[in-house]
Enzyme design. Structure first.
Site, PDB file in Angstrom:
ATOM      1  N   HIS A  83     -10.265  23.645 -27.767  1.00  0.00           N
ATOM      2  CA  HIS A  83     -11.335  24.366 -28.304  1.00  0.00           C
ATOM      3  C   HIS A  83     -12.714  23.772 -28.189  1.00  0.00           C
ATOM      4  CE1 HIS A  83     -12.909  27.953 -30.669  1.00  0.00           C
ATOM      5  NE2 HIS A  83     -13.674  27.086 -31.005  1.00  0.00           N
ATOM      6  N   ASP A 162     -11.693  35.488 -39.902  1.00  0.00           N
ATOM      7  CA  ASP A 162     -12.913  35.004 -39.039  1.00  0.00           C
ATOM      8  C   ASP A 162     -13.780  36.020 -38.090  1.00  0.00           C
ATOM      9  OD1 ASP A 162     -14.084  32.693 -37.800  1.00  0.00           O
ATOM     10  OD2 ASP A 162     -13.193  33.337 -35.843  1.00  0.00           O
ATOM     11  N   ARG A 169     -21.933  35.870 -39.659  1.00  0.00           N
ATOM     12  CA  ARG A 169     -22.593  34.668 -39.496  1.00  0.00           C
ATOM     13  C   ARG A 169     -23.631  34.806 -38.569  1.00  0.00           C
ATOM     14  NH1 ARG A 169     -18.434  30.538 -38.829  1.00  0.00           N
ATOM     15  NH2 ARG A 169     -20.112  29.224 -38.384  1.00  0.00           N
ATOM     16  N   SER A 184     -13.863  28.330 -39.551  1.00  0.00           N
ATOM     17  CA  SER A 184     -13.581  29.325 -38.535  1.00  0.00           C
ATOM     18  C   SER A 184     -12.655  28.733 -37.254  1.00  0.00           C
ATOM     19  CB  SER A 184     -15.084  29.588 -37.850  1.00  0.00           C
ATOM     20  OG  SER A 184     -14.942  30.143 -36.500  1.00  0.00           O
ATOM     21  N   LYS A 188      -8.417  29.859 -36.783  1.00  0.00           N
ATOM     22  CA  LYS A 188      -7.956  30.476 -35.624  1.00  0.00           C
ATOM     23  C   LYS A 188      -6.958  29.693 -34.850  1.00  0.00           C
ATOM     24  CE  LYS A 188     -12.103  30.892 -33.510  1.00  0.00           C
ATOM     25  NZ  LYS A 188     -13.328  31.104 -33.958  1.00  0.00           N
TER      26      LYS A 188
HETATM   27  N1  URA Z   1     -17.087  28.274 -32.683  1.00  0.00           N
HETATM   28  C1  URA Z   1     -16.053  29.062 -33.574  1.00  0.00           C
HETATM   29  O1  URA Z   1     -14.913  29.411 -33.337  1.00  0.00           O
HETATM   30  N2  URA Z   1     -16.611  29.133 -34.998  1.00  0.00           N
HETATM   31  C2  URA Z   1     -17.950  28.747 -35.273  1.00  0.00           C
HETATM   32  O2  URA Z   1     -18.151  29.097 -36.375  1.00  0.00           O
HETATM   33  C3  URA Z   1     -18.703  27.954 -34.303  1.00  0.00           C
HETATM   34  C4  URA Z   1     -18.346  27.722 -33.059  1.00  0.00           C
END
Ligand code: URA
Ligand code: CA
Length: 433
Positions: A83, A162, A169, A184, A188
């Site tokens: 990620h 999320d 957000r 977040s 995930k």
């Molecule tokens: N990437 C994400 O998945 N969530 C965030 O809050 C910021 C960057």
């Protein structure tokens, strides 16, 4: 049980939530009992007051279990997810997924769409003619068992907390909060079923974390909370002070990914993929150490195994695999226009966000979730930090189907490339590995 209003009050006044309060917030928000305006108020309170370690862990866990969790156990081997905290022109997933899969680590990934000035992997993949990012869960698992790689859209029933919180957000200026980002990202990944996670934490003008200290703190917290939830997390701090590679925009970035898989990609993108890929192979237990892993990745590029895996992957998801050899099959823009340097100098740096916004103006991004994007739109940077330019040299070539957008994009791009009188050293690609 406290009311939602009482819970918001606690954070407004700088208090600390217990686990029950945090679960209650997340559950009430996902069920619809708590309206957006209350969550927006809590998010701003959390942004300003912060969450401590226990609150962050509780938030992450509650979010991860707010919907279905993906079961990847039918896929043999250690499942490794990667990620990035988000950046401009970040094409790494398109390269890493087939590259790592070609070395024997299965990649079963859920990705998101681009929002604001950052691009999204799904939008890039959809610029390949025919490619679908919507597969039913069983077909997705079968594909990963069969060819070792698959990337699909985050489904609405996985980590719905999320999805709803991120959308809020994004429009309430509460994205760059360390605990909210940790919740977040890690929620995930936990819901997505991976065993190990490699995180690319971006630092600089094109990232949410503009300073190295902030990015280091984020990396440490991501690793800590990941471990608490049973995931092995490796984090790398990488530069986002200039866009990665040359291409910014969907089809343009697919071309750049193809080039990289075929061994002729930009140096920075190639190096980033080799470093992150090596960590993925080690986490996936197919290489004993990073130097062995790096050799395996370099071999996969040199022998054509990596680009062959890309062809298989594209074909499996309905796309036209001929793009791997004939990138001209990808969408191209009707209008291309060079932006040139007004005076001589050295490129001392970029406002990477400004570059992203120039690409957006040309049609490559979306300002609102429901906006359409143009796969052909974007830009190709002709210079990187440290380069010398003479007056009239090309800084970038703009690609668009909307000629009326060129003036704005030109202005944004010119402002985003910093030209100085003295030579500047290129920034390090890695701040900390
Ligand atoms: N990437 C994400 O998945 N969530 C965030 O809050 C910021 C960057
Ligand atoms: Ca790029």
């Amino acid at each position: 049980m406290r009311s939602i209003e009482e819970i918001i009050e606690i954070k407004r006044d700088g208090g600390v939530h217990d686990v029950a309060d945090i679960r209650r917030l997340v559950d009430a928000f996902v069920s619809g009992e708590m309206p957006d305006y209350q969550m927006a108020a809590w998010l701003m309170a959390a942004f300003i007051r912060g969450l401590d370690s226990d609150e962050t862990a509780a938030l992450t866990e509650a979010m991860a279990h707010s919907g279905r969790t993906v079961d990847l156990s039918s896929i043999p081997g250690v499942k490794v997810d990667k990620h990035s905290t988000g950046g401009v022109g970040d094409t790494t997933t398109l390269v890493l997924a087939p590259l790592v899969a070609s070395c024997g680590v299965p990649v079963a990934k859920m990705s998101g769409r681009g929002l604001g000035f950052t691009g999204g992997t799904l939008d890039k993949l959809e610029s390949i003619p025919g490619f679908t990012v919507v597969l039913d869960p069983d077909a997705f698992l079968a594909q990963v068992r069969d060819i070792g790689v698959g990337v699909i859209a985050q489904s609405a029933d996985v980590d719905p907390a999320d999805k709803k919180m991120y959308a809020l957000r994004d429009v309430t200026a509460t994205v760059p909060s360390l605990p909210l980002i940790v919740g977040s990202i890690i929620s995930k990944k936990v819901a997505g079923g991976a065993d190990a996670i490699v995180l690319d934490v971006k630092v600089g003008s094109g990232a949410f974390m503009k300073s190295e200290d902030d990015a280091r703190a984020l990396a440490a917290e991501l690793t800590r909370v990941g471990a608490l939830l049973g995931k092995e997390v490796t984090a790398v701090l990488t530069d986002m002070d200039q866009p990665l590679g040359h291409a910014v925009g969907n089809a343009l970035e697919v071309r750049e990914a193809i080039d990289t898989l075929a061994g002729r990609g930009p140096a920075d993108l190639t190096e980033l993929c080799l470093v992150l890929g090596a960590k993925m192979l080690v986490a996936g237990r197919v290489a004993a150490d990073e130097s062995e892993a790096r050799s395996a990745l370099e071999d996969a590029i040199a022998t054509g195994a990596a680009i062959e895996k890309f062809r298989q992957w594209v074909a499996a998801q309905g796309g036209d695999a001929r793009v791997a050899d004939e990138p001209e099959l990808l969408a191209t823009a009707t209008f291309t226009e060079a932006v040139v340097a007004e005076h001589a100098g050295w490129v001392t740096g970029f406002d990477a966000e400004g570059v992203g916004r120039a690409a957006m103006a040309l049609g490559a991004g979306r300002a609102r979730q429901e906006d359409a994007i143009d796969p052909a739109a974007g830009l190709l940077l002709a210079v990187k930090t440290g380069d010398r330019v003479e007056a009239g040299d090309t800084l970038a070539v703009l690609h668009t189907n909307m000629p009326e957008s060129i003036a704005e994009a030109r202005e944004r791009l010119s402002a985003a490339v910093r030209l100085g009188d003295a030579p500047a050293a290129p920034p390090p690609l890695f701040h900390e590995v």
